[in-house]
Scaffold this motif. Structure first.
Motif, PDB file in Angstrom:
ATOM      1  N   UNK A  70      -5.883   4.603  -3.296  1.00 30.98           N
ATOM      2  CA  UNK A  70      -7.211   5.181  -3.124  1.00 30.98           C
ATOM      3  C   UNK A  70      -8.177   4.484  -4.050  1.00 30.98           C
ATOM      4  N   UNK A  71      -9.420   4.370  -3.604  1.00 31.03           N
ATOM      5  CA  UNK A  71     -10.463   3.799  -4.449  1.00 31.03           C
ATOM      6  C   UNK A  71     -10.785   4.772  -5.565  1.00 31.03           C
ATOM      7  N   UNK A  72     -11.528   4.292  -6.548  1.00 30.33           N
ATOM      8  CA  UNK A  72     -11.835   5.116  -7.718  1.00 30.33           C
ATOM      9  C   UNK A  72     -12.765   6.264  -7.394  1.00 30.33           C
ATOM     10  N   UNK A  73     -13.552   6.114  -6.321  1.00 26.94           N
ATOM     11  CA  UNK A  73     -14.500   7.162  -5.990  1.00 26.94           C
ATOM     12  C   UNK A  73     -15.734   7.145  -6.858  1.00 26.94           C
ATOM     13  N   UNK A  74     -15.991   6.031  -7.556  1.00 27.33           N
ATOM     14  CA  UNK A  74     -17.121   5.975  -8.488  1.00 27.33           C
ATOM     15  C   UNK A  74     -18.462   6.068  -7.778  1.00 27.33           C
ATOM     16  N   UNK A  75     -18.498   5.717  -6.490  1.00 22.54           N
ATOM     17  CA  UNK A  75     -19.751   5.797  -5.746  1.00 22.54           C
ATOM     18  C   UNK A  75     -19.659   6.783  -4.588  1.00 22.54           C
ATOM     19  N   UNK A  76     -18.689   7.640  -4.600  1.00 25.59           N
ATOM     20  CA  UNK A  76     -18.541   8.612  -3.534  1.00 25.59           C
ATOM     21  C   UNK A  76     -17.126   9.121  -3.460  1.00 25.59           C
TER      22      UNK A  76
ATOM     23  N   UNK B 212     -13.313   9.203  -2.883  1.00 22.22           N
ATOM     24  CA  UNK B 212     -12.301   8.141  -2.866  1.00 22.22           C
ATOM     25  C   UNK B 212     -11.785   7.905  -1.447  1.00 22.22           C
ATOM     26  N   UNK B 213     -11.703   6.641  -1.054  1.00 23.67           N
ATOM     27  CA  UNK B 213     -11.198   6.317   0.281  1.00 23.67           C
ATOM     28  C   UNK B 213      -9.743   5.900   0.192  1.00 23.67           C
ATOM     29  N   UNK B 214      -8.963   6.389   1.118  1.00 24.51           N
ATOM     30  CA  UNK B 214      -7.520   6.168   1.135  1.00 24.51           C
ATOM     31  C   UNK B 214      -7.199   4.911   1.924  1.00 24.51           C
ATOM     32  N   UNK B 215      -6.273   4.109   1.424  1.00 25.76           N
ATOM     33  CA  UNK B 215      -5.809   2.920   2.130  1.00 25.76           C
ATOM     34  C   UNK B 215      -4.316   3.075   2.427  1.00 25.76           C
ATOM     35  N   UNK B 216      -3.942   3.259   3.702  1.00 25.53           N
ATOM     36  CA  UNK B 216      -2.534   3.505   4.052  1.00 25.53           C
ATOM     37  C   UNK B 216      -1.767   2.229   4.376  1.00 25.53           C
ATOM     38  N   UNK B 217      -0.448   2.289   4.172  1.00 24.37           N
ATOM     39  CA  UNK B 217       0.439   1.161   4.449  1.00 24.37           C
ATOM     40  C   UNK B 217       1.673   1.640   5.201  1.00 24.37           C
ATOM     41  N   UNK B 218       2.042   0.913   6.253  1.00 24.45           N
ATOM     42  CA  UNK B 218       3.379   1.074   6.820  1.00 24.45           C
ATOM     43  C   UNK B 218       4.363   0.327   5.920  1.00 24.45           C
ATOM     44  N   UNK B 219       5.643   0.466   6.195  1.00 20.31           N
ATOM     45  CA  UNK B 219       6.623  -0.275   5.402  1.00 20.31           C
ATOM     46  C   UNK B 219       6.429  -1.774   5.553  1.00 20.31           C
ATOM     47  N   UNK B 220       6.114  -2.229   6.783  1.00 26.27           N
ATOM     48  CA  UNK B 220       5.892  -3.658   6.991  1.00 26.27           C
ATOM     49  C   UNK B 220       4.637  -4.126   6.270  1.00 26.27           C
ATOM     50  N   UNK B 221       3.577  -3.303   6.308  1.00 28.32           N
ATOM     51  CA  UNK B 221       2.360  -3.640   5.566  1.00 28.32           C
ATOM     52  C   UNK B 221       2.674  -3.834   4.085  1.00 28.32           C
ATOM     53  N   UNK B 222       3.434  -2.895   3.535  1.00 26.89           N
ATOM     54  CA  UNK B 222       3.747  -2.934   2.111  1.00 26.89           C
ATOM     55  C   UNK B 222       4.589  -4.156   1.776  1.00 26.89           C
TER      56      UNK B 222
ATOM     57  N   UNK C 169      -4.846   0.317  -6.369  1.00 32.61           N
ATOM     58  CA  UNK C 169      -4.233  -0.700  -5.510  1.00 32.61           C
ATOM     59  C   UNK C 169      -3.593  -1.821  -6.316  1.00 32.61           C
ATOM     60  N   UNK C 170      -4.023  -2.002  -7.563  1.00 32.59           N
ATOM     61  CA  UNK C 170      -3.423  -3.047  -8.391  1.00 32.59           C
ATOM     62  C   UNK C 170      -2.076  -2.671  -8.964  1.00 32.59           C
ATOM     63  N   UNK C 171      -1.735  -1.383  -8.954  1.00 36.83           N
ATOM     64  CA  UNK C 171      -0.478  -0.951  -9.554  1.00 36.83           C
ATOM     65  C   UNK C 171       0.763  -1.608  -8.975  1.00 36.83           C
ATOM     66  N   UNK C 172       0.982  -1.495  -7.640  1.00 38.09           N
ATOM     67  CA  UNK C 172       2.200  -2.055  -7.056  1.00 38.09           C
ATOM     68  C   UNK C 172       2.297  -3.571  -7.097  1.00 38.09           C
ATOM     69  N   UNK C 173       1.224  -4.287  -7.478  1.00 37.70           N
ATOM     70  CA  UNK C 173       1.303  -5.754  -7.543  1.00 37.70           C
ATOM     71  C   UNK C 173       2.417  -6.215  -8.471  1.00 37.70           C
ATOM     72  N   UNK C 174       2.804  -5.364  -9.417  1.00 32.23           N
ATOM     73  CA  UNK C 174       3.899  -5.710 -10.322  1.00 32.23           C
ATOM     74  C   UNK C 174       5.176  -6.028  -9.542  1.00 32.23           C
ATOM     75  N   UNK C 175       5.311  -5.438  -8.361  1.00 31.79           N
ATOM     76  CA  UNK C 175       6.519  -5.667  -7.563  1.00 31.79           C
ATOM     77  C   UNK C 175       6.586  -7.105  -7.051  1.00 31.79           C
TER      78      UNK C 175
END
Length: 445
Positions: free
Chosen positions: A101-107, A109-119, A151-157
């Motif tokens: 989800x976005x931070x919501x700093x300007x409204x 928070x918008x959710x960004x979904x992923x399927x397993x293949x997307x991820x 969204x930057x969190x899982x980049x560690x993977x």
């Protein structure tokens, strides 16, 4: 993929293919993706029908310009109209395995979904990008980004996938992070340019020289333009004795969508995942290669929520010239600012990054600055507050005059300059706030 540290590329066939091959691949993916969006997303079916376009009408990449754009406001509205995922979603919720989800700093928070293949596609790209920046299985990588829906969190993977020892540090207090870097002798970290600067200064205040007391030799930065400003990058590199690589990502698609290779001459774009247009913000027409314009993005593979012609608000420039590293993907030459960060001072456009390049180049300044915009007597006025360095022994008047002349010569903007003592400005532990716009506080009728 094997963990053969001698190989230059993560995916050599893909990364070094011709421009014609890149375009053919993008066209094939785009045709399939538009059909998926139209057939499975209520929003895109209605949007395309209203614009009088259908997926089968796309025969060339240029045909995409016939399709409608969308922006963050539309994402929020469609999510609120049909919670949780909104009617842009093109798969049922049971196929979604992860959301950011976005931070919501300007409204909202918008959710960004992923399927397993997307991820899986996303993490493989992160591994490819880390590899191009020189990260290898023998590295110890400390991921110093927020994990809470960011969204930057899982980049560690991605670092984990290429075989590096990964340290999920997260956003901990600076003293704690320095202790982690020292204990684990981390060789690489990821944070924002402002925080990399702040963390290095904090280490020095604790009597720890980052160049000799820590093992960090690669710093990945994102979230601000600084990583692509050579002067800023050079100052951080000198502070740490490490190489700095700029990355770009956005919450609405996935973590890092582009990043620097070891040549550090622009950011290689995830061209097999995201099609990019650079358009004049007002006319909507494409700008020439290397020219600045608004970045408009179209996903090519993301099944959970396609984004077709998403206006990012980021002002960027791109090139398709081959890189010396041998990779042939498009390169992002820099995020010069956001459209809503652009200041227009008496008809002249200026971004905070324009001033940053000047301030960071002159070592009589500490490198910290702030822009204040007000409107006395109904005329816009720009004031630059810049800190003098601790070592500077000259007059404030001379230093202010030098900065004022440089800003005028390079940007065309006449500015007032206020020289502050070292450490007078607040330091950022995440994204630095560089602009204070006071024009909304005065009568403008």
């Amino acid at each position: 993929m094997t963990n053969d540290t001698d190989r230059k590329y993560w995916d050599p066939v893909l990364e070094t293919q011709s421009r014609a091959a890149w375009n053919a691949l993008k066209l094939e993916l785009l045709q399939r993706h538009l059909r998926h969006a139209y057939d499975n997303s209520p929003y895109y079916r209605a949007s395309f029908d209203a614009a009088g376009v259908r997926p089968e009408q796309l025969h060339r990449l240029d045909d995409l310009r016939r399709f409608p754009t969308l922006d963050k406001k539309i994402l929020r509205e469609r999510q609120e109209a049909q919670p949780l995922l909104g009617d842009l979603a093109a798969v049922p919720e049971r196929e979604v395995v992860y959301v950011s989800a976005s931070s919501g700093s300007t409204g909202v928070p918008t959710v960004s979904p992923f399927t397993q293949q997307d991820f899986d596609d996303w993490i493989d790209y992160e591994a490819r990008q880390f590899w191009s920046s020189g990260l290898r299985p023998q590295d110890r990588y400390a991921h110093s980004l927020n994990f809470s829906l960011f969204i930057g969190g899982p980049c560690v993977l991605g670092a984990q996938k290429l075989g590096a020892l990964t340290i999920h540090a997260g956003t901990v207090p600076s003293e704690r992070l320095l202790a982690i870097l020292k204990q684990f002798q981390a060789t690489a970290i990821w944070t924002t340019p402002s925080y990399a600067w702040y963390l290095g200064e904090t280490a020095q205040k604790e009597g720890l020289d980052p160049r000799t007391g820590l093992a960090v030799r690669r710093i990945f930065v994102a979230g601000e333009p600084g990583g692509s400003i050579p002067e800023t990058r050079a100052r951080i590199e000198a502070l740490w004795g490490a190489e700095v690589y700029d990355y770009y990502g956005l919450s609405d698609i996935f973590g890092a969508c582009a990043g620097m290779c070891e040549e550090k001459n622009g950011l290689h774009w995830a061209e097999d995942h995201i099609l990019v247009e650079v358009l004049d913000p007002d006319s909507g027409e494409p700008v020439a290669p290397g020219e600045r314009g608004e970045m408009v993005l179209t996903t090519l593979k993301k099944q959970a929520r396609p984004l077709i012609r998403f206006r990012t608000g980021d002002i960027v420039s791109f090139t398709e010239e081959p890189c010396a590293c041998g990779r042939t993907s498009q390169r992002l030459l820099g995020v010069h600012g956001r459209r809503d960060d652009m200041l227009i001072i008496r008809g002249v456009n200026i971004f905070p990054s324009d001033v940053e390049a000047i301030v960071r180049q002159d070592h009589d300044f500490s490198g910290e600055y702030r822009l204040i915009v007000d409107r006395p007597d109904h005329l816009d006025r720009l004031t630059i507050e810049a800190e003098r360095s601790v070592a500077y022994t000259g007059s404030n008047e001379a230093l202010a005059g030098r900065l004022r002349e440089r800003v005028k010569a390079i940007t065309g903007v006449g500015a007032q300059v206020s020289i502050l003592a070292a450490e007078a400005l607040p330091r950022a532990t995440h994204k630095a706030k560089r602009v204070e716009d006071r024009r909304g506080q005065v009568w403008t009728a």
